[in-house]
Scaffold this motif. Structure first.
Motif, mmCIF file in Angstrom:
data_model
loop_
_atom_site.group_PDB
_atom_site.id
_atom_site.type_symbol
_atom_site.label_atom_id
_atom_site.label_comp_id
_atom_site.label_asym_id
_atom_site.label_seq_id
_atom_site.Cartn_x
_atom_site.Cartn_y
_atom_site.Cartn_z
ATOM 1 N N GLY A 124 7.642 32.277 22.756
ATOM 2 C CA GLY A 124 7.890 32.251 21.310
ATOM 3 C C GLY A 124 9.368 32.114 20.997
ATOM 4 N N LEU A 125 10.181 32.806 21.796
ATOM 5 C CA LEU A 125 11.627 32.727 21.580
ATOM 6 C C LEU A 125 12.133 31.309 21.856
ATOM 7 C CD1 LEU A 125 14.204 34.315 20.933
ATOM 8 C CD2 LEU A 125 14.411 34.828 23.373
ATOM 9 N N ILE A 126 11.597 30.696 22.896
ATOM 10 C CA ILE A 126 12.007 29.314 23.205
ATOM 11 C C ILE A 126 11.576 28.365 22.091
ATOM 12 C CG2 ILE A 126 11.650 27.400 24.822
ATOM 13 C CD1 ILE A 126 11.395 29.488 27.050
ATOM 14 N N ALA A 127 10.352 28.580 21.553
ATOM 15 C CA ALA A 127 9.872 27.715 20.453
ATOM 16 C C ALA A 127 10.762 27.843 19.221
ATOM 17 C CB ALA A 127 8.423 28.073 20.118
ATOM 18 N N LEU A 128 11.161 29.095 18.901
ATOM 19 C CA LEU A 128 12.061 29.301 17.749
ATOM 20 C C LEU A 128 13.400 28.624 17.986
ATOM 21 C CD1 LEU A 128 11.399 33.035 16.767
ATOM 22 C CD2 LEU A 128 10.794 30.978 15.472
ATOM 23 N N ALA A 129 13.902 28.710 19.237
ATOM 24 C CA ALA A 129 15.186 28.081 19.533
ATOM 25 C C ALA A 129 15.106 26.572 19.366
ATOM 26 C CB ALA A 129 15.612 28.447 20.953
ATOM 27 N N ILE A 130 13.994 25.991 19.773
ATOM 28 C CA ILE A 130 13.847 24.531 19.630
ATOM 29 C C ILE A 130 13.759 24.148 18.155
ATOM 30 C CG2 ILE A 130 12.301 22.583 20.099
ATOM 31 C CD1 ILE A 130 11.575 23.975 22.743
ATOM 32 N N ALA A 131 12.943 24.910 17.406
ATOM 33 C CA ALA A 131 12.811 24.610 15.965
ATOM 34 C C ALA A 131 14.147 24.767 15.252
ATOM 35 C CB ALA A 131 11.759 25.540 15.348
ATOM 36 N N GLY A 132 14.875 25.845 15.595
ATOM 37 C CA GLY A 132 16.194 26.048 14.986
ATOM 38 C C GLY A 132 17.156 24.940 15.345
ATOM 39 N N GLY A 133 17.074 24.471 16.604
ATOM 40 C CA GLY A 133 17.955 23.379 17.024
ATOM 41 C C GLY A 133 17.682 22.108 16.255
ATOM 42 N N VAL A 134 16.369 21.870 15.992
ATOM 43 C CA VAL A 134 16.016 20.670 15.219
ATOM 44 C C VAL A 134 16.568 20.763 13.802
ATOM 45 C CG1 VAL A 134 14.081 19.378 14.261
ATOM 46 C CG2 VAL A 134 13.979 20.185 16.630
ATOM 47 N N VAL A 135 16.413 21.933 13.166
ATOM 48 C CA VAL A 135 16.916 22.127 11.794
ATOM 49 C C VAL A 135 18.427 21.934 11.752
ATOM 50 C CG1 VAL A 135 17.217 23.813 9.951
ATOM 51 C CG2 VAL A 135 15.019 23.631 11.136
ATOM 52 N N VAL A 136 19.140 22.516 12.712
ATOM 53 C CA VAL A 136 20.601 22.386 12.745
ATOM 54 C C VAL A 136 21.002 20.933 12.945
ATOM 55 C CG1 VAL A 136 22.666 22.963 14.061
ATOM 56 C CG2 VAL A 136 20.996 24.742 13.504
ATOM 57 N N LEU A 137 20.250 20.215 13.820
ATOM 58 C CA LEU A 137 20.571 18.811 14.068
ATOM 59 C C LEU A 137 20.387 17.981 12.812
ATOM 60 C CD1 LEU A 137 21.346 16.604 16.084
ATOM 61 C CD2 LEU A 137 18.923 16.395 16.685
ATOM 62 N N LEU A 138 19.288 18.242 12.062
ATOM 63 C CA LEU A 138 19.058 17.497 10.815
ATOM 64 C C LEU A 138 20.149 17.793 9.802
ATOM 65 C CD1 LEU A 138 15.166 17.882 10.472
ATOM 66 C CD2 LEU A 138 16.457 15.842 11.140
ATOM 67 N N CYS A 139 20.569 19.043 9.753
ATOM 68 C CA CYS A 139 21.643 19.410 8.808
ATOM 69 C C CYS A 139 22.948 18.705 9.169
ATOM 70 C CB CYS A 139 21.848 20.924 8.795
ATOM 71 S SG CYS A 139 20.483 21.834 8.028
ATOM 72 N N LEU A 140 23.215 18.632 10.444
ATOM 73 C CA LEU A 140 24.456 17.974 10.855
ATOM 74 C C LEU A 140 24.397 16.478 10.580
ATOM 75 C CD1 LEU A 140 25.147 19.816 14.241
ATOM 76 C CD2 LEU A 140 26.389 20.088 12.085
ATOM 77 N N LEU A 141 23.229 15.875 10.826
ATOM 78 C CA LEU A 141 23.111 14.439 10.574
ATOM 79 C C LEU A 141 23.177 14.130 9.083
ATOM 80 C CD1 LEU A 141 20.309 13.457 13.150
ATOM 81 C CD2 LEU A 141 22.758 13.006 13.309
ATOM 82 N N GLY A 142 22.624 15.021 8.261
ATOM 83 C CA GLY A 142 22.649 14.806 6.805
ATOM 84 C C GLY A 142 23.919 15.309 6.155
ATOM 85 N N ARG A 143 24.882 15.749 6.954
ATOM 86 C CA ARG A 143 26.161 16.253 6.455
ATOM 87 C C ARG A 143 25.957 17.317 5.371
ATOM 88 N NH1 ARG A 143 30.382 13.195 8.186
ATOM 89 N NH2 ARG A 143 29.849 11.198 9.179
#
Length: 691
Positions: free
Chosen positions: A15-34
């Motif tokens: 579960g912790l790994i799944a949350l880390a992956i989901a959080g990484g995706v959200v952070v990546l989208l935020c960075l790409l969308g500035r």
């Protein structure tokens, strides 16, 4: 003290790994969308994941453990030869001084090889395993052996010793030692009495100046039977006669080669048990009676006896008109039995036999001659022994020890032990004889007779002889003057010890060694030798014992029971001991017949070389230096995997073993600190996004 970071997730790791992956995706989208505050959001999310991972600082308080260095000192028998004991003691003292300065190391001194009675030789590695059984392998710094190299349990694979630290050996003795030994190559355990047994041996030699034929003496029971010259390195075989039942001690002794470190192994001892082939007994039953089958049943039940039994059912004077060709009876082969094959029998028994014209008088002469030449005759008589047709009225009377007086006593009586019978091995200790009178069933008939020779071991009424034993030249004779032993066999009135009595009687007649009335015996248990003197006399002489080294000891004997005297010797030596009381001589071997410890005694540096090389250790001799002191190498600590020996030094490992004495844990995201980090990270992200 060790400081580490440990994680104890508050949720399952997937579960912790799944949350880390989901959080990484959200952070990546935020960075790409500035997106404004993307980095702060990433930091807040990271703090949340760390909080869920529950990291903590751990502190271990460790106490280092000392290394263990076992030093095995060989105290076996071969270490007492050629000055090795003094060399070992001096080397041990110097080695102790060298080891005293070794840091963080516990030295364990292990004395090994003291059990000289062991047939397995010197077992130093077994002593090593026992000495460090409580030590983990990682704590063992190495192993040192102080020995002459004569080690019999050196493992072929170094991994079997249980640790990987270096093994070093310091070898006592000299490289130029001379020794000659006898090695048995064919050593049978049994032999048939009266036949020969083949044994084989080889002369082995080590050291300078040896070679050429070696003079050899072969003895049996201390008596020289053969001399020969044996070629060293070649197997020699000889035939040794087996002359008596029981142990026949055969010794093969090679002459001293001169300058040998010991002559103990110049002699090899081989105990061969002499066994008889089937004892052949001829049983002749005369007049039928109630106990006719008593002897037959007893002898047929004895696996060591080959019985030939004839019963006289039709004497010549019996005439009933039946044609010979219609009779199913077997003719009594008198000539074959008492003229041609009489010497093939170990015992002849006449049971209620009287002269009936079947045996010509000349055959009784043959029987008497058979006895004098070493045979045995038992007469189990009833009224027939007192009648005119008695065997005593034949030439057999020459060897019969009881003369019938012409009468038969017919009244109830209980057999009793005579004074001699209390001491004689045929009757001593019979069940029921401990009471007076013995608790045996009564008999009701016996022949009145008087002694002409021999000894009465059982008495009847008024101390008349009931069972008489006698020696006649090389043979033996017994006369049982009653035909009522069958009452004991049938259990009448409680019965009696008929099996023991009759079996002992027959085996005494056939010269069983254990039933000799005059004998000296010895047996060894460990280093304790027990001497027993069987005798009918009232006093015995002390036993003079010759030890293998030639030293003599005297052992006094005390009466243990009637007819049996006993003494004990604690011997300091192993090997064949000779004992005599002036009349009889016996031999007894203490320890293994040929102790492995003294088989090969020359000092050697080869047996431990394989183990030492496989572990990175070394094998070197302990030799005096220029100043006369022993050249003991320095002992230095080395790290695991490093070289462990040099020209004048040997190395032992310094292990990093330790034990945890305390443990401290400080959670990072627990309490107020964790709360402030989480609130602070999310507040910063919210504030940045709200601008």
């Amino acid at each position: 003290m060790n400081l580490d970071v440990a994680f104890s997730p508050l949720i399952p790791l997937p579960g912790l790994i799944a949350l880390a992956i989901a959080g990484g995706v959200v952070v990546l989208l935020c960075l790409l969308g500035r997106t404004r505050g993307a980095w702060l959001r990433a930091g807040a999310l990271a703090c949340l994941l760390l909080a869920l991972a529950n990291p903590s600082f751990t502190r271990e308080d460790r106490e280092p453990l000392t290394n263990v260095l076992p030093v095995v000192v060989d105290r076996s028998g071969s270490q007492t030869l050629n000055g090795r004991k003094g060399q070992t003691d001096a080397a041990r003292e110097q080695l102790a001084q060298r080891l005293a300065g070794l840091p963080n190391t516990e030295v364990r001194w292990i004395e090994a090889g003291q059990d000289a009675t062991s047939s397995d030789g010197t077992e130093l590695f077994a002593a090593l395993r026992d000495g460090v059984a409580d030590v983990p392998p990682e704590r063992i710094a190495g192993a040192l052996f102080l020995t002459d190299g004569v080690v019999h349990d050196a493992p072929p694979d170094a991994r079997s010793i249980g640790f990987s630290a270096p093994v070093h050996a310091l070898i006592t003795g000299r490289p130029d030692e001379r020794d000659r030994r006898v090695a048995l190559t064919l050593a049978p355990r049994f032999g048939i009495v009266g036949q020969t047994q083949k044994i084989g041996f080889r002369i082995d030699e080590v050291g300078p100046g040896l070679g050429g034929p070696a003079p050899v003496i072969v003895r049996r029971d201390g008596e020289e039977i053969q001399r020969l010259n044996a070629t060293p390195g070649q197997v020699t075989t000889i035939d040794v006669p087996i002359v008596h039942p029981g142990v026949n001690f055969v010794e093969v002794e090679a002459e001293d080669a001169g300058g040998e470190i010991t002559t103990v192994n110049n002699r090899a001892v081989l105990p061969i048990d002499g066994v008889r082939e089937k004892l052949r007994v001829l049983l002749v039953s005369g007049e039928p009676h109630a106990g006719e089958r008593t002897w037959r049943n007893l002898l047929k039940a004895d696996a060591s006896v080959d019985l030939v039994h004839f019963t006289i059912l039709r004497p010549p004077e019996k005439q009933d008109g039946t044609p010979i060709n219609e009779l199913s009876l077997i003719a009594f082969p008198t000539r074959e039995l008492f003229a041609q094959k009489i010497d093939e029998f170990d015992l002849i028994i006449f049971d209620r036999y009287a002269r009936q014209g079947i045996l010509p008088i000349v055959y009784f002469d043959n029987i008497a001659r058979y006895v004098r030449n070493g045979g045995a005759v038992l007469v189990a008589g009833g009224p027939d022994y007192a009648d005119p047709g008695s065997l005593f009225e034949t030439p057999l009377a020459q060897v019969l020890p009881a003369e019938p007086m012409g009468g038969v006593i017919e009244r109830e009586f209980r057999p009793t032990l005579s004074e001699v019978g209390r001491k004689h091995p045929v009757t001593r200790g019979l069940t029921g004889s401990e009471t007076e009178p013995p608790s045996w069933a009564p008999w009701f008939r016996m022949v009145d007779s008087r002694l002409r020779g021999g000894e009465a071991v059982l008495d009847g009424p008024e101390d008349r002889p009931l069972l008489v034993l006698a020696r006649e030249d090389k043979g033996r004779v017994a006369v049982l003057l009653s035909d009522h032993a069958w009452l004991w066999a049938r259990g009448f009135d409680g019965g009696g010890p008929h099996v023991d009595l009759l079996r002992r009687l027959s085996h005494w007649l056939m010269k069983e060694p254990d039933l000799e009335e005059e004998a000296l015996r010895a047996r060894a248990t460990g280093r304790t030798v027990t001497f027993e003197r069987q005798t009918l006399k009232d006093e015995v002489s002390p036993v003079d014992v010759a030890l293998p080294s030639g030293e003599r000891r005297r052992v006094a004997l005390a009466e243990a029971e009637p007819g049996l005297w006993r003494g004990v010797l604690e011997t300091p030596e192993l090997g064949l001991h000779r004992a005599t009381d002036g009349t009889f001589t016996t031999l007894v071997n203490v320890g293994p017949p040929n102790p492995r410890e003294f088989t090969e005694v020359a000092s050697t540096d080869k047996r431990l070389q394989a183990v030492a090389s496989a572990t990175g250790g070394s094998v070197r001799r302990v030799q005096p230096d220029a100043g006369g002191d022993l050249d003991i190498p320095r002992v230095v600590p080395v790290s695991s995997g490093a070289r462990a020996s040099g020209a004048d030094w040997i190395g032992v490992h310094q292990a990093d073993a330790s034990v945890v004495r305390g443990l401290g844990i400080l959670p990072i995201f627990a309490g107020l600190l964790g709360l402030l980090l989480l609130i602070g990270s999310f507040a910063a992200a919210w504030a940045r996004e709200g601008r």
